[in-house]
Scaffold this motif. Structure first.
Motif, short mmCIF file in Angstrom:
data_model
loop_
_atom_site.label_atom_id
_atom_site.label_comp_id
_atom_site.label_asym_id
_atom_site.label_seq_id
_atom_site.Cartn_x
_atom_site.Cartn_y
_atom_site.Cartn_z
N GLY A 24 93.42 48.50 54.11
CA GLY A 24 93.55 47.08 53.83
C GLY A 24 92.19 46.41 53.87
N PRO A 25 92.15 45.08 53.91
CA PRO A 25 90.86 44.38 53.94
C PRO A 25 89.95 44.82 55.09
N SER A 26 90.53 45.06 56.27
CA SER A 26 89.72 45.46 57.44
C SER A 26 89.06 46.81 57.21
N GLY A 27 89.84 47.79 56.72
CA GLY A 27 89.28 49.12 56.48
C GLY A 27 88.21 49.11 55.40
N LEU A 28 88.45 48.37 54.33
CA LEU A 28 87.46 48.28 53.26
C LEU A 28 86.19 47.61 53.76
N ALA A 29 86.35 46.56 54.60
CA ALA A 29 85.18 45.83 55.09
C ALA A 29 84.29 46.71 55.95
N VAL A 30 84.88 47.47 56.86
CA VAL A 30 84.05 48.30 57.74
C VAL A 30 83.46 49.48 56.99
N ALA A 31 84.17 50.01 56.00
CA ALA A 31 83.60 51.09 55.18
C ALA A 31 82.39 50.59 54.41
N ALA A 32 82.47 49.36 53.88
CA ALA A 32 81.34 48.78 53.15
C ALA A 32 80.16 48.53 54.08
N CYS A 33 80.42 48.02 55.27
CA CYS A 33 79.35 47.76 56.24
C CYS A 33 78.67 49.05 56.66
#
Length: 411
Positions: A24-33
Motif C-alpha cells: 500500500g502507500p506505506s510500503g511504496l513510500a519506504v521502498a522509495a526512501c
C-alpha cells in the motif's frame, strides 16, 4: 534497484536488503526512501495489486479527506492538475505512477503466515504459502486497515435482508428506493449515508456515542491545514475551542439534532484515544433536513430490521456496517513486545514506536494517515541506511556462520 534474491530448490529466498510487508502507500513510500539511499528492498503483498485497500475495498465516491499536499508520498507530488481533494481513482493512478517511477515491483499474491526473528542466523524469516524469505531487516507496512471489524450485535443473524461491510460497498445506485441502515458514524458512515441519500435511498445512520463533526473547510481553507498552522502557535486546547467555534458557525449546533459532542475537544480526543473527528462533506445538511435519519444504538436485530435502545423498531432492506478496520499483524508476527494494544481499543493493536528490537520496523501505524506514513518512511530508511553503510555491520555479516537456506530450522 530491487533487492537481489537468491533462491533454493525449496523455495527459500535470501533477501539482500529489507523485506517490506504490504504494497500500500506505506510500503511504496519506504521502498522509495530506501532506494533513494541506495538500499535495495523487496515488498511482498498478499493481494494481486498494489494499493489493494483503495482498489478493491473502497466506495466509488471516496476522496482524500485531507488536501493533497498532506497526502503526498516522499519525493513525488500529486500532478498539478489534480483537484485539492483527489478522487479514489486519481489516488490509485498516483500510486501506480509512483511505483513505476521508482521501479518498485512487489511480489504479489504472497500472504504472510508467520514472521519470526531467528537468533542463530540473525535474520528475520518470513513464511508465505509459497516461499520462505530471510532478511536482516523486517519492515511492517501492512496497515491499520487490513481486516474489517464486524461487530457482535445481538441477533444479527436473524436479519433476513442484505448485510455487508463497507469494504464491499461501491455506490448507492443499487439501493435506490430502499431503506438502508448504516451502522457506524465515522467519516465512512457519514459519506456512505450521503451517497445513499443522493441516490434516492432512505438512509438511517446509527449514532450511539458522542461525536465531533467539523466542517471540511473553513473560509475556503482546509480545517486540517488550519489546525496544523494554529498548533505551531497555540496549545491544543485553544485550537480545539477555535475549531468548535468555527463548526458552530459553519454547520450549526449538532446537539439540536441529537448528536452530542464529547466533553474534550476534537484534537485532544484524537491524541488521547485515536478517535478521528468527522470532516463533514455534506451529510450533516442532509441530517438537519431529515433526509438522513439519525437513530440511537441498536438493541437487537429482528428478521426485518432492528430494535433500538430507545424502544423503537424499524424495518430495513439492507444493513451496511461502517464499523472500520483493524490490523492483523499480531496474528502472524512472532515478536510479542513490538505490537501492543496500547490505544485502549481491544480491536486494534499498534506498535510501540516505528522501531523495535532485532531490526524490525513499522510504517503507517501512527494514526496520522498518509502524512505520518511518509514521515515514518524517512525515519526507517535513514536508520537502515546507517546500518547498511556501517563498517561494523559489514564485519558482523561477514562473521556470521555460513548456512544454506535448506538447512535452517526456520521457526
Amino acid at each position: 534497484m530491487q533487492s537481489e534474491i537468491t533462491k533454493s530448490r525449496s523455495n527459500c529466498l535470501w533477501i539482500q536488503g529489507p523485506v517490506i510487508i504490504g504494497a500500500g502507500p506505506s510500503g511504496l513510500a519506504v521502498a522509495a526512501c530506501l532506494k533513494q539511499r541506495g538500499v535495495p528492498s523487496l515488498i511482498i503483498e498478499k493481494e494481486s495489486c498494489i494499493g489493494s485497500l483503495w482498489k478493491l475495498k473502497t466506495y466509488d465516491r471516496l476522496q482524500l479527506h485531507l488536501p493533497k499536499k498532506f497526502c503526498e508520498l516522499p519525493y513525488i507530488p500529486f500532478p498539478p492538475e489534480y483537484p485539492k481533494y483527489p478522487t479514489k481513482q486519481q489516488f490509485i493512478s498516483y500510486l501506480e505512477a509512483y511505483a513505476s517511477h521508482f521501479s518498485i515491483k512487489p511480489l504479489l499474491g504472497q500472504e504472510v503466515q508467520q514472521a519470526k526473528f531467528n537468533a542463530t542466523t540473525g535474520c528475520w524469516w518470513v513464511r508465505t504459502s509459497e516461499y520462505q524469505f530471510a532478511s536482516p531487516w523486517l519492515i511492517i507496512a501492512a496497515g491499520e486497515n487490513a481486516e474489517p471489524v464486524i461487530p457482535n450485535i445481538d441477533e444479527i443473524s436473524k436479519f433476513t435482508g442484505r448485510i455487508l461491510h463497507t469494504n464491499t460497498y461501491k455506490d448507492g445506485a443499487a439501493y435506490r428506493g430502499s431503506k438502508v441502515l448504516v451502522v457506524g458514524c465515522g467519516n465512512s458512515g457519514m459519506e456512505i449515508s450521503l451517497d445513499l441519500c443522493n441516490n434516492g435511498a432512505q438512509a438511517s445512520i446509527v449514532v450511539r456515542d458522542k461525536l465531533h463533526i467539523l466542517p471540511k473547510q473553513v473560509l475556503g481553507k482546509s480545517t486540517f491545514a488550519l489546525s496544523m498552522s494554529l498548533l505551531k502557535w497555540f496549545p491544543v486546547t485553544v485550537v480545539d475551542r477555535f475549531l468548535l467555534f468555527c463548526s458552530r458557525l459553519v454547520i450549526g449546533d449538532t446537539n439540536r439534532i441529537g448528536i452530542e459532542r464529547p466533553e474534550i475537544g476534537p484534537l485532544q480526543l484524537k491524541n488521547s484515544v485515536g478517535k478521528t473527528p468527522v470532516l463533514d462533506d455534506g451529510a450533516f445538511a442532509k441530517i438537519k433536513s431529515g433526509e438522513i435519519k439519525v437513530v440511537r444504538g441498536i438493541q437487537k436485530f429482528t428478521a426485518k430490521g432492528a430494535e433500538f435502545v430507545d424502544g423503537t423498531v424499524e424495518e430495513f432492506e439492507s444493513v451496511i456496517l461502517a464499523t472500520g478496520y483493524k490490523s492483523n499483524v499480531k496474528s502472524w508476527l512472532r515478536e510479542p513486545n513490538f505490537f501492543t494494544q496500547n490505544d485502549g481499543n481491544s480491536e486494534k493493536s499498534l506498535p510501540k514506536s516505528w522501531k523495535g528490537k532485532n531490526r524490525v520496523y513499522s510504517v503507517g501505524f501512527t494514526g496520522q494517515g498518509l502524512l505520518g506514513a511518509a514521515m515514518d518512511a524517512h525515519k526507517v530508511a535513514d536508520d537502515i541506511k546507517r546500518q547498511w553503510n556501517s563498517e561494523a555491520w559489514n564485519l558482523q555479516l561477514e562473521s556470521k556462520p555460513t548456512f544454506t537456506l535448506q538447512s535452517i530450522n526456520y521457526y
